[in-house]
Design an enzyme around this catalytic site. Sequence first.
Site, mmCIF file in Angstrom:
data_model
loop_
_atom_site.group_PDB
_atom_site.id
_atom_site.type_symbol
_atom_site.label_atom_id
_atom_site.label_comp_id
_atom_site.label_asym_id
_atom_site.label_seq_id
_atom_site.Cartn_x
_atom_site.Cartn_y
_atom_site.Cartn_z
ATOM 1 N N CYS A 1 63.531 73.607 20.750
ATOM 2 C CA CYS A 1 63.095 73.622 19.294
ATOM 3 C C CYS A 1 62.410 72.273 19.082
ATOM 4 C CB CYS A 1 64.118 73.910 18.461
ATOM 5 S SG CYS A 1 63.382 73.762 16.710
ATOM 6 N N CYS B 1 59.346 74.629 18.438
ATOM 7 C CA CYS B 1 59.010 74.621 16.919
ATOM 8 C C CYS B 1 58.611 73.511 16.208
ATOM 9 C CB CYS B 1 60.223 75.105 16.186
ATOM 10 S SG CYS B 1 61.600 76.161 17.245
ATOM 11 N N LYS C 1 55.144 71.884 17.575
ATOM 12 C CA LYS C 1 54.095 73.294 17.422
ATOM 13 C C LYS C 1 53.764 73.129 15.759
ATOM 14 C CE LYS C 1 55.492 76.679 15.620
ATOM 15 N NZ LYS C 1 56.138 77.723 16.377
ATOM 16 N N ALA D 1 74.748 69.626 34.659
ATOM 17 C CA ALA D 1 76.073 70.093 34.933
ATOM 18 C C ALA D 1 76.183 71.273 35.350
ATOM 19 C CB ALA D 1 76.808 69.619 33.719
ATOM 20 N N TYR E 1 54.418 85.793 20.308
ATOM 21 C CA TYR E 1 54.640 84.384 19.353
ATOM 22 C C TYR E 1 53.631 83.080 19.910
ATOM 23 C CZ TYR E 1 58.738 86.208 16.857
ATOM 24 O OH TYR E 1 59.644 86.893 16.071
ATOM 25 N N GLU F 1 50.258 81.552 18.193
ATOM 26 C CA GLU F 1 50.112 80.447 17.252
ATOM 27 C C GLU F 1 49.352 79.431 18.222
ATOM 28 O OE1 GLU F 1 54.381 79.531 17.549
ATOM 29 O OE2 GLU F 1 54.777 80.796 15.624
ATOM 30 N N ARG G 1 53.967 92.792 19.990
ATOM 31 C CA ARG G 1 54.544 94.249 20.043
ATOM 32 C C ARG G 1 55.847 94.043 19.240
ATOM 33 N NH1 ARG G 1 54.819 97.642 24.063
ATOM 34 N NH2 ARG G 1 53.852 96.219 25.702
ATOM 35 N N ASP H 1 69.467 80.799 23.392
ATOM 36 C CA ASP H 1 68.448 81.701 24.159
ATOM 37 C C ASP H 1 68.979 82.156 25.699
ATOM 38 O OD1 ASP H 1 66.711 81.413 22.155
ATOM 39 O OD2 ASP H 1 65.433 80.114 23.401
ATOM 40 N N ALA I 1 58.833 84.587 11.719
ATOM 41 C CA ALA I 1 57.653 84.076 11.426
ATOM 42 C C ALA I 1 56.576 83.817 12.516
ATOM 43 C CB ALA I 1 57.543 82.897 10.396
ATOM 44 N N HIS J 1 52.532 83.473 -12.581
ATOM 45 C CA HIS J 1 51.080 83.898 -12.440
ATOM 46 C C HIS J 1 50.511 82.545 -12.547
ATOM 47 C CE1 HIS J 1 47.269 86.028 -12.814
ATOM 48 N NE2 HIS J 1 47.085 85.229 -13.873
ATOM 49 N N GLU K 1 53.500 86.484 -6.442
ATOM 50 C CA GLU K 1 53.516 87.508 -7.423
ATOM 51 C C GLU K 1 53.142 88.948 -6.930
ATOM 52 O OE1 GLU K 1 50.722 87.425 -10.957
ATOM 53 O OE2 GLU K 1 49.408 86.182 -9.576
HETATM 54 P P1 NDP Z 1 56.846 87.075 23.509
HETATM 55 O O1 NDP Z 1 57.891 87.899 24.012
HETATM 56 O O2 NDP Z 1 56.677 86.846 22.069
HETATM 57 O O3 NDP Z 1 55.326 87.393 24.059
HETATM 58 C C1 NDP Z 1 55.470 87.579 25.355
HETATM 59 C C2 NDP Z 1 53.938 88.219 25.740
HETATM 60 O O4 NDP Z 1 53.921 87.955 27.264
HETATM 61 C C3 NDP Z 1 53.830 89.651 25.424
HETATM 62 O O5 NDP Z 1 52.397 89.746 24.714
HETATM 63 C C4 NDP Z 1 54.035 90.501 26.568
HETATM 64 O O6 NDP Z 1 53.314 91.600 26.638
HETATM 65 C C5 NDP Z 1 53.513 89.407 27.806
HETATM 66 N N1 NDP Z 1 54.292 89.409 28.925
HETATM 67 C C6 NDP Z 1 55.699 89.447 28.890
HETATM 68 N N2 NDP Z 1 56.125 89.386 30.202
HETATM 69 C C7 NDP Z 1 54.992 89.504 30.939
HETATM 70 C C8 NDP Z 1 54.687 89.317 32.356
HETATM 71 N N3 NDP Z 1 55.619 89.538 33.047
HETATM 72 N N4 NDP Z 1 53.541 89.296 32.758
HETATM 73 C C9 NDP Z 1 52.629 89.319 31.801
HETATM 74 N N5 NDP Z 1 52.625 89.413 30.509
HETATM 75 C C10 NDP Z 1 53.825 89.364 30.218
HETATM 76 O O7 NDP Z 1 57.109 85.513 24.316
HETATM 77 P P2 NDP Z 1 56.690 83.965 23.982
HETATM 78 O O8 NDP Z 1 56.551 83.525 25.356
HETATM 79 O O9 NDP Z 1 55.291 84.081 23.045
HETATM 80 O O10 NDP Z 1 57.720 83.401 23.055
HETATM 81 C C11 NDP Z 1 59.047 83.570 23.577
HETATM 82 C C12 NDP Z 1 59.986 83.419 22.550
HETATM 83 O O11 NDP Z 1 60.209 82.415 21.795
HETATM 84 C C13 NDP Z 1 59.662 84.485 21.562
HETATM 85 O O12 NDP Z 1 60.211 86.074 21.806
HETATM 86 C C14 NDP Z 1 60.431 84.233 20.179
HETATM 87 O O13 NDP Z 1 61.748 84.794 20.308
HETATM 88 C C15 NDP Z 1 60.526 82.721 20.346
HETATM 89 N N6 NDP Z 1 59.433 81.964 19.609
HETATM 90 C C16 NDP Z 1 59.515 82.004 18.436
HETATM 91 C C17 NDP Z 1 58.708 81.456 17.546
HETATM 92 C C18 NDP Z 1 58.501 81.518 16.074
HETATM 93 O O14 NDP Z 1 59.730 81.728 15.664
HETATM 94 N N7 NDP Z 1 57.704 81.125 15.144
HETATM 95 C C19 NDP Z 1 57.426 80.705 18.139
HETATM 96 C C20 NDP Z 1 57.707 80.653 19.536
HETATM 97 C C21 NDP Z 1 58.390 81.258 20.393
HETATM 98 P P3 NDP Z 1 53.456 92.827 25.889
HETATM 99 O O15 NDP Z 1 54.769 92.615 25.171
HETATM 100 O O16 NDP Z 1 52.267 93.253 24.919
HETATM 101 O O17 NDP Z 1 53.806 93.909 27.074
#
Ligand code: NDP
Length: 448
Positions: free
Chosen positions: A43, A48, A51, A115, A178, A182, A205, A304, A342, A437, A442
């Site tokens: 993070c 986070c 970013k 470790a 995500y 972003e 998704r 994680d 978010a 307002h 609102e």
């Molecule tokens: P996400 O799970 O959000 O998205 C992964 C994307 O990669 C999806 O579009 C998925 O496709 C695709 N995908 C997954 N596995 C494969 C694969 N084996 N080959 C090809 N495509 C694949 O992951 P991110 O990497 O964007 O982020 C990881 C995590 O970090 C998030 O789940 C979130 O929890 C956290 N995060 C949170 C943020 C926030 O709170 N603002 C910001 C950044 C990260 P599909 O699902 O369409 O099949």
Amino acid sequence: MADHEFDLFVIGAGSGGVRASRIAAAHGARVAVAEEYRVGGTCVIRGCVPKKLLVYGAHFAEDLKDAKRFGWQVPDCGFDWPTLRDNVLGEVDRLNGLYAQTLTNNKVEIILERATVSGAHEVTLASGRKVTARYILIATGAHPHVPEFPGSEHGITSNEVFHLDKLPRRILIAGAGYIANEFAGIFNEFGTKVTLINRSDVILRGYEEAIRDRLLQISLTKGIEFRFNSEFESIERQQDGCLKVKTSGHDPVEVDCVLFATGRVPNTTGLGLAEAGVELDDKGAVVVGEDNKSSVDSIYAVGDVTNRVQLTPIAIREGQAFADTVFGNKPHKVDYDNIPNAVFSHPPMAGVGLTESQARNKLGSVAVYTSDFRAMKNVLAGRNERALYKMVCDATTGRVVGLHMIGPDAPEILQAAAVAVKAGLTKDDFDRTVALHPSMAEELVLLK
Ligand code: NDP
């Protein structure tokens, strides 16, 4: 407890590990934390925080344009990536120092080494030193998944993106979750030509459909290109240094950078966990109960690495619950209901609770209220970008079970509204609240 060198040995000084270490030490435990990279974790160091600073930096592209409509005589402005990059990395250094300071102030011993677990009560450091502890906490986080195909080594991940030497002229971002959305917004605002490619035909998704559709529509309008139902075939580096990318169902594309944002994998490889009897799931995540305890009584895991909810505030809560329960005689569990989330896209999205389709499946009868509007600031700026708020209610009780929004400052607004959703308030409660307002928020109390 005195049989062991430490009461608690934490592996990983990220959000969960730092919180657990600090709180356990405050409860009187003798604590050490091992970190192989930098104190602060994903993070703070490569997630986070940097970013969000890039999101702020990117937004100036729109603000500077809009300023002219508000009477400001703004000359044509150029953007200098190295300045922003170095300032952001400087802030990361500052926070890294603060996190280390907090641990030291709380008398936590920081060991800057990798470790591994070598027994139910023993860890072995990279230097060969063995340390014993009554409890071991695994808080090693996760790392970006990179799909395997010819040339995938030419791509980068969110680990490297903050360090780019120069801004790519063209970038291909893999994934549509995500991180992909972003960074698509960030690079697009900086003037990079962005193409997003995903294996399926959706972005984000699991997010509320109407909200992610709106982001897709706005992103397309801003010039971001999308390739859906497409898989990588190869990446070849060309003589001029650019990357030629072949993907199924589309013409090859030439870009300067490929960024993989295809999910994150728990960091358990080579940690000695399976050998110590710790159960891992098929993704390599540590399997834990509600009390964060693994299949070995003395080994716990938070954040994680457990692949429950990959969010910083959740890792922090899990670390706190672990430390309070095991060392503070204040047992409690993390409540995973109604976690606000978010996406810091351009514009940002935020949500809490059930999507409309989840609510229909769960409750049967739901009532949905929406507001589809143009923020006042966008109207004057001549920016044809509409916000969308959606409230999902249990039709029988009126209770708000989901709230989802896309538009300027959506995460800031949603955080406050999430309190009401968490408290189980109804649509009537929202309606009884007088509108503030003029504001965007609102709309929440004027939903039809
Ligand atoms: P996400 O799970 O959000 O998205 C992964 C994307 O990669 C999806 O579009 C998925 O496709 C695709 N995908 C997954 N596995 C494969 C694969 N084996 N080959 C090809 N495509 C694949 O992951 P991110 O990497 O964007 O982020 C990881 C995590 O970090 C998030 O789940 C979130 O929890 C956290 N995060 C949170 C943020 C926030 O709170 N603002 C910001 C950044 C990260 P599909 O699902 O369409 O099949």
